[in-house]
Design a protein around this motif. Structure first.
Motif, PDB file in Angstrom:
ATOM      1  N   SER A 239      17.478 -23.716 -27.245  1.00 24.87           N
ATOM      2  CA  SER A 239      15.785 -23.705 -27.405  1.00 24.87           C
ATOM      3  C   SER A 239      15.394 -22.638 -26.635  1.00 24.87           C
ATOM      4  O   SER A 239      14.022 -22.321 -26.790  1.00 24.87           O
ATOM      5  CB  SER A 239      15.687 -25.027 -26.573  1.00 24.87           C
TER       6      SER A 239
ATOM      7  N   VAL B  94      22.149 -36.963 -29.543  1.00 25.05           N
ATOM      8  CA  VAL B  94      21.038 -37.177 -30.567  1.00 25.05           C
ATOM      9  C   VAL B  94      19.650 -37.618 -29.681  1.00 25.05           C
ATOM     10  O   VAL B  94      18.564 -36.930 -29.239  1.00 25.05           O
ATOM     11  CB  VAL B  94      21.341 -38.349 -31.579  1.00 25.05           C
TER      12      VAL B  94
ATOM     13  N   ASN C  17      15.852 -30.633 -26.647  1.00 24.06           N
ATOM     14  CA  ASN C  17      16.415 -29.516 -27.658  1.00 24.06           C
ATOM     15  C   ASN C  17      15.125 -29.554 -28.684  1.00 24.06           C
ATOM     16  O   ASN C  17      15.250 -29.977 -29.963  1.00 24.06           O
ATOM     17  CB  ASN C  17      17.598 -30.051 -28.201  1.00 24.06           C
TER      18      ASN C  17
ATOM     19  N   THR D  92      19.456 -37.420 -26.298  1.00 26.99           N
ATOM     20  CA  THR D  92      18.690 -36.389 -25.234  1.00 26.99           C
ATOM     21  C   THR D  92      18.353 -34.979 -25.732  1.00 26.99           C
ATOM     22  O   THR D  92      17.328 -34.440 -25.473  1.00 26.99           O
ATOM     23  CB  THR D  92      20.035 -36.059 -24.304  1.00 26.99           C
ATOM     24  N   GLY D  93      18.834 -34.832 -27.110  1.00 31.19           N
ATOM     25  CA  GLY D  93      18.295 -33.574 -27.820  1.00 31.19           C
ATOM     26  C   GLY D  93      16.803 -33.785 -28.381  1.00 31.19           C
ATOM     27  O   GLY D  93      16.026 -32.914 -28.264  1.00 31.19           O
ATOM     28  N   TYR D  94      16.433 -35.083 -28.794  1.00 32.67           N
ATOM     29  CA  TYR D  94      15.176 -35.323 -29.053  1.00 32.67           C
ATOM     30  C   TYR D  94      14.176 -35.025 -27.768  1.00 32.67           C
ATOM     31  O   TYR D  94      12.857 -34.758 -27.884  1.00 32.67           O
ATOM     32  CB  TYR D  94      14.754 -36.912 -29.206  1.00 32.67           C
TER      33      TYR D  94
ATOM     34  N   ASN E   2      12.584 -29.425 -34.827  1.00 34.10           N
ATOM     35  CA  ASN E   2      13.276 -29.917 -34.090  1.00 34.10           C
ATOM     36  C   ASN E   2      14.332 -31.183 -34.757  1.00 34.10           C
ATOM     37  O   ASN E   2      15.491 -30.810 -33.899  1.00 34.10           O
ATOM     38  CB  ASN E   2      12.213 -31.037 -33.273  1.00 34.10           C
TER      39      ASN E   2
ATOM     40  N   PHE F 159      21.842 -26.808 -25.536  1.00 32.42           N
ATOM     41  CA  PHE F 159      20.305 -27.158 -25.520  1.00 32.42           C
ATOM     42  C   PHE F 159      19.407 -26.032 -24.913  1.00 32.42           C
ATOM     43  O   PHE F 159      18.614 -25.545 -25.356  1.00 32.42           O
ATOM     44  CB  PHE F 159      19.781 -28.612 -24.854  1.00 32.42           C
TER      45      PHE F 159
ATOM     46  N   SER G   9       9.345 -36.741 -35.819  1.00 34.88           N
ATOM     47  CA  SER G   9      10.718 -36.701 -36.065  1.00 34.88           C
ATOM     48  C   SER G   9      11.425 -38.186 -35.457  1.00 34.88           C
ATOM     49  O   SER G   9      12.607 -38.487 -35.722  1.00 34.88           O
ATOM     50  CB  SER G   9      11.416 -35.605 -35.216  1.00 34.88           C
TER      51      SER G   9
ATOM     52  N   ALA H 226      23.079 -29.453 -33.640  1.00 35.08           N
ATOM     53  CA  ALA H 226      23.625 -29.578 -32.023  1.00 35.08           C
ATOM     54  C   ALA H 226      24.597 -30.903 -32.011  1.00 35.08           C
ATOM     55  O   ALA H 226      25.538 -30.670 -31.399  1.00 35.08           O
ATOM     56  CB  ALA H 226      22.354 -29.708 -31.264  1.00 35.08           C
ATOM     57  N   THR H 227      24.392 -31.771 -32.709  1.00 34.12           N
ATOM     58  CA  THR H 227      25.185 -33.107 -32.660  1.00 34.12           C
ATOM     59  C   THR H 227      26.658 -32.660 -33.158  1.00 34.12           C
ATOM     60  O   THR H 227      27.595 -32.860 -32.696  1.00 34.12           O
ATOM     61  CB  THR H 227      24.645 -34.212 -33.495  1.00 34.12           C
TER      62      THR H 227
ATOM     63  N   ASN I  65      18.534 -30.812 -33.889  1.00 36.48           N
ATOM     64  CA  ASN I  65      19.074 -31.786 -33.340  1.00 36.48           C
ATOM     65  C   ASN I  65      20.303 -32.140 -34.198  1.00 36.48           C
ATOM     66  O   ASN I  65      21.585 -32.366 -33.549  1.00 36.48           O
ATOM     67  CB  ASN I  65      18.439 -33.018 -32.894  1.00 36.48           C
TER      68      ASN I  65
END
Length: 448
Positions: free
Chosen positions: A93, A302, A309, A304-306, A395, A89, A277, A402-403, A399
């Motif tokens: 980011s 997912v 990230n 925490t990415g919201y 975004n 992240f 999102s 990233a996952t 994510n």
């Protein structure tokens, strides 16, 4: 646990959700353009759908995280996943901020506007500026802790759900075999909530229709044309970031960004239609697990990415900040631009769970550079709503990438299932074992 199986055969095209959402978006745009008052009046349709989805986000996240961690053999895995996720992240980011900064300096979309700062309507953005003062580090940390356990599910803050879900999952793993009845109950509740998500998703075309009709009816096409350089630059910059940066990361991880986008087309259209999102968060979690990502990784990365990230939001902040400065004829030094960059890294994280986060964090970021008046945000207020779709889309894709990447790093990715899912091949549901006997000996399923 996988919630639903793929259908045995492909349904007629007109019954596909992404087709219905796309038709709804086009219909909403036409209504908003030709009958703007009607379009504005349809706003409750979009608002209601988003509220319905937000209503089930907290239990979906809690159940996914609790059951995922509860099955882990080693609790060190939780820290390992979290450490890898936050490393990703922070790096990606932050690079998104630099990406937007470089493009703004090269393209200079605001140059030549020569706007007189005295003519700006400071009152139009005063509300956002006031909210930006709430994004302090202390306030952010205190807000993570809910007043009560149940309060985490009613406050609308994803980080509060994480705060109660992760320790609860750890406690299940420590209990071991004695947690089996609880795990069985949670698995059944998880199935029920994901079935509920699939039911609510059938209303997505209605929500997208109302939200897009309102956007066009309220702001009109002309508001985009007036600042077309900024909007076009932002969309182009975000698209290039997705294809080049995220595409390169995906390629290094062994999958195609274009196939991932095609796999998530229903969710992306929903995000575009609602400018949120969050509307597709439960569906993203389900599809990531269906594509071979272990549920423990999905449950941590997912949500925490919201909050942490936000590639699209970061590109927007750096690009919009320089656009305002250029439009006002203000030349920022390299030091001032780096200061903006540093503040944006922090303020973008502190805006988690805040409505209108992109615009609010922009106010917080500009407030640290005295030479750029926060009132300059009034220049982009009319088109910010159109840029919010691009922020949300970027975004969301970020994510998803990233996952998968974190799952690959964690050796918790079934590459065969991923390849099948991204190629459009139906994949069977995944069944997980209950915790094994002994404290902390919960089973985690490995695919590779």
């Amino acid at each position: 646990m996988m919630r639903t199986a793929e259908p045995a055969r492909r349904r007629p095209w007109w019954t596909q959700l992404y087709v219905q959402v796309l038709v709804a978006i086009v219909a909403g745009a036409l209504v908003g353009h030709y009958w703007p008052q009607t379009g504005v009046a349809l706003k409750p349709l979009g608002d209601t759908f988003i509220k319905i989805v937000k209503m089930i986000i907290a239990p979906v996240i809690f159940l996914t995280i609790a059951t995922g961690i509860g099955r882990m053999r080693s609790l060190g895995t939780v820290g390992s996943v979290a450490a890898k996720a936050f490393t990703y992240f922070i790096v990606v980011s932050s690079f998104a901020l630099v990406w937007g900064l470089v493009v703004a300096n090269v393209v200079r979309p605001g140059a030549g506007m020569a706007v007189d700062p005295a003519t700006l309507n400071a009152g139009a953005v005063s509300g956002y500026a006031a909210k930006s003062h709430e994004l302090t580090l202390t306030g952010f940390l205190l807000d993570i802790v809910p007043e009560t356990f149940v309060g985490a599910f009613t406050g609308g803050n994803i980080l509060q759900v994480l705060f109660v879900a992760i320790p609860f999952g750890i406690s299940l793993a420590l209990i071991g075999a004695r947690a089996a009845p609880v795990m069985t109950l949670l698995d059944a509740l998880t199935d029920a909530f994901f079935t509920l998500v699939s039911i609510f998703m059938r209303a997505a075309p209605i929500g997208a229709f109302g939200a897009f009709a309102f956007t066009i009816g309220q702001y009109g096409i002309r508001s985009v044309v007036n600042l077309i350089a900024l909007v076009a630059t932002f969309y182009t910059t975000s698209l290039a970031f997705v294809l080049i940066v995220l595409g390169g990361i995906a390629l290094a991880a062994g999958f195609s960004i274009l196939r991932l986008i095609a796999y998530l087309k229903e969710e992306l259209l929903l995000v575009f239609g609602t400018s949120s999102s969050e509307a597709a968060l439960p569906s993203l979690m389900e599809k990531m697990e269906r594509a071979g990502v272990d549920d423990s990784v999905v449950g941590i990365v997912v949500p925490t990415g919201y909050s942490f990230n936000l590639d699209g939001t970061n590109i927007y902040m750096s690009l919009a900040s320089l656009f305002i400065a250029q439009a006002l004829g203000i030349e920022l030094s390299l030091g001032e631009q780096l200061l903006l960059l540093g503040v944006a890294v922090i303020s973008s994280k502190g805006a988690a769970g805040v409505t209108g986060a992109g615009f609010i964090t922009l106010a917080a970021t500009l407030s640290v550079v005295p030479s750029v008046p926060v009132a300059g945000m009034a220049l982009i207020l009319g088109v910010d709503r159109f840029m919010s779709e691009c922020r949300a889309l970027t975004n969301f894709i970020g994510n998803a990438v990233a996952t998968i990447v974190v799952a690959k790093w964690q050796r918790a990715l079934n590459t065969e299932r991923l390849a099948a899912a991204l190629s459009g091949t139906p994949v069977a549901p995944v069944e997980h074992a209950l915790p094994a006997a002994g404290p902390g000996s919960a089973e985690i399923v490995r695919f590779d």
